[in-house]
Every structure is written in structure tokens, then in C-alpha cells.
Design a protein around this motif. Sequence first.
Motif, PDB file in Angstrom:
ATOM      1  N   THR A   1      -6.758  -2.685  -1.397  1.00 10.20           N
ATOM      2  CA  THR A   1      -8.227  -2.796  -1.184  1.00 10.20           C
ATOM      3  C   THR A   1      -8.399  -4.040  -1.097  1.00 10.20           C
ATOM      4  O   THR A   1      -9.011  -4.402  -1.101  1.00 10.20           O
ATOM      5  CB  THR A   1      -8.768  -2.160  -2.561  1.00 10.20           C
TER       6      THR A   1
ATOM      7  N   ASP B   1       0.965  -1.314  -0.125  1.00 13.28           N
ATOM      8  CA  ASP B   1       0.348  -0.555  -0.174  1.00 13.28           C
ATOM      9  C   ASP B   1       0.736   1.358  -0.120  1.00 13.28           C
ATOM     10  O   ASP B   1       2.129   0.983   0.577  1.00 13.28           O
ATOM     11  CB  ASP B   1      -1.439   0.293   1.388  1.00 13.28           C
TER      12      ASP B   1
ATOM     13  N   ARG C   1     -15.271   2.475  -0.237  1.00 13.71           N
ATOM     14  CA  ARG C   1     -15.577   3.361   0.740  1.00 13.71           C
ATOM     15  C   ARG C   1     -14.149   4.725   0.983  1.00 13.71           C
ATOM     16  O   ARG C   1     -14.575   5.966   1.240  1.00 13.71           O
ATOM     17  CB  ARG C   1     -16.535   3.371   2.258  1.00 13.71           C
ATOM     18  N   THR C   2     -13.104   4.611   1.751  1.00 16.19           N
ATOM     19  CA  THR C   2     -12.264   4.402   2.270  1.00 16.19           C
ATOM     20  C   THR C   2     -11.380   5.114   1.436  1.00 16.19           C
ATOM     21  O   THR C   2     -10.785   5.862   1.983  1.00 16.19           O
ATOM     22  CB  THR C   2     -12.020   4.029   3.903  1.00 16.19           C
ATOM     23  N   THR C   3     -11.386   4.772   0.584  1.00 18.50           N
ATOM     24  CA  THR C   3     -10.189   4.353  -0.196  1.00 18.50           C
ATOM     25  C   THR C   3     -10.421   4.989  -1.720  1.00 18.50           C
ATOM     26  O   THR C   3     -10.039   5.712  -2.219  1.00 18.50           O
ATOM     27  CB  THR C   3      -8.943   2.872  -0.433  1.00 18.50           C
TER      28      THR C   3
ATOM     29  N   THR D   1     -12.852   8.740  -2.221  1.00 22.64           N
ATOM     30  CA  THR D   1     -11.922   9.853  -2.108  1.00 22.64           C
ATOM     31  C   THR D   1     -10.989  10.660  -3.046  1.00 22.64           C
ATOM     32  O   THR D   1     -11.250  11.202  -3.132  1.00 22.64           O
ATOM     33  CB  THR D   1     -10.947   9.123  -0.613  1.00 22.64           C
TER      34      THR D   1
ATOM     35  N   GLU E   1     -15.758  -1.382   2.966  1.00 23.81           N
ATOM     36  CA  GLU E   1     -14.753  -0.582   3.359  1.00 23.81           C
ATOM     37  C   GLU E   1     -13.532  -0.113   2.427  1.00 23.81           C
ATOM     38  O   GLU E   1     -13.667   1.096   2.751  1.00 23.81           O
ATOM     39  CB  GLU E   1     -14.616  -1.144   4.898  1.00 23.81           C
ATOM     40  N   SER E   2     -13.140  -0.898   1.935  1.00 27.81           N
ATOM     41  CA  SER E   2     -12.425  -0.376   1.240  1.00 27.81           C
ATOM     42  C   SER E   2     -12.241   0.937  -0.167  1.00 27.81           C
ATOM     43  O   SER E   2     -11.544   1.618  -0.754  1.00 27.81           O
ATOM     44  CB  SER E   2     -11.282  -1.628   0.330  1.00 27.81           C
TER      45      SER E   2
ATOM     46  N   ASP F   1     -18.749  -7.308   3.540  1.00 24.64           N
ATOM     47  CA  ASP F   1     -18.170  -5.423   4.940  1.00 24.64           C
ATOM     48  C   ASP F   1     -16.885  -5.277   4.142  1.00 24.64           C
ATOM     49  O   ASP F   1     -16.954  -4.018   4.074  1.00 24.64           O
ATOM     50  CB  ASP F   1     -17.763  -6.577   6.139  1.00 24.64           C
ATOM     51  N   THR F   2     -15.598  -5.733   4.068  1.00 25.12           N
ATOM     52  CA  THR F   2     -14.801  -5.309   3.417  1.00 25.12           C
ATOM     53  C   THR F   2     -14.347  -4.545   2.467  1.00 25.12           C
ATOM     54  O   THR F   2     -13.085  -3.648   2.015  1.00 25.12           O
ATOM     55  CB  THR F   2     -12.808  -7.041   3.576  1.00 25.12           C
TER      56      THR F   2
END
Length: 213
Positions: free
Chosen positions: A129, A113, A176-178, A181, A173-174, A169-170
Amino acid sequence: MNGPIDSAVGHVVTSGTFNLDGGSFDVDNNVWIVGDDSEVFVIDAAHDAVAIAAAVGDRRVKAIVCTHAHDDHVNQAPALADRFGAPILLNPAEMVLWDMTWPDRKPDQELADGQVLSAGGVDLRVLQTPGHSPGSSCLYAPELGVVFTGDTLFQGGPGATGRSYSSFDTIIESIRTTLLTLPGDTQVRTGHGDSTKIGDEAPHLEEWIRNGS
């Protein structure tokens, strides 16, 4: 924006099968060739080494970059690595999947990452991700306004998470947060099917969550 993208990003569609959990599925894969007239990366070496090599031509292949290790994305990686003298790059969390296809051949280098890969004047920033698979990675070229998402994000939603080593779920989250953005006009080049934009997918996040997996 499309001018620089068109000159730096080549595209081959290859056809074959995806095999996991005892099932075999016919698939068409997007193989991306990113760089310039001298050197390139091959992203996700799928199904047809001859067609991919023809698209590369006489350019130097800096690396075979794997967004993840499902067999339909890596089944030609060793052949192309050997042909072009290029290393295979993969996130180490993908080894459980890689070993199913290539138990006797290991990737050459790890993807991490935040790592930046450079070829032909294009910088690709590695975005980890996970979700579709344990170590799925996306590759973001900020100067081009392009992200290569493998099977993490498609036109219309996240990648599949109904098979082994995946998590809905993972992956949410990947995304949404990566991925979400990134700037809204960022072009999304996917592992299968049509391209999209971050801004076209972002409004549907809550709908995806409601629908579940």
C-alpha cells in the motif's frame, strides 16, 4: 470476533521521536505482537526494545515485520532481531528510508505483495500500500478480521504525505483499491492512535480526496 483478536494480538505503546526532512517530532507508536503462547511476530519495533521484549516474554519471535521504514517504526528492529534471533522483514522499496537510520545493517528478508506470513496459528497476508512511503505494507489477518495498517490508514483518514518519498494520490489509490475492499467489519490496528474499522472509514474517502494533502 473480539475473543480471537484479543487472544492473538498484543499491544505495546512506546514513545520517542520521528525524524525526517530535518524535523523531529514527539510520537507515540503502536507496536503489535501477533501470534499465540509459543511464537509471535513483532510488527513495527519502535523506541523501546526493553518494553517490547517484556511483552514478548519467552515466546519465539518468528520475525520483526516492518510496515515501512520511517525511523520511528524501525529504530529498535536490529536490537530486537539480535535479541531474539529473528529476521527483519521489509519491502525493498523502503530501502531509501531504511538506510537513513541503519546504513550499516540491512533487513534480512523482503516483504512482497500477496506473501503470507504465519506464526502461532495466525496468517498475515502482505498488502502493498504505497503512498505514505514508497513501499508501505499492511498486514491482513482474515481469520481474525484484522488489518495492521502502519501509517497508511488511521481513524479519520490516510497517513501523512507531506514529507519526502510520499504521495497523496498514491496513498488514496492504495486505500481505495486495497484496504477499502476488505470486509467492512475488519478491525484496523494502526501505527499511531486509536483503532477503527474499515466500514467506519470507507464513507469518508471522497471527503479526504476533496480536502487533499
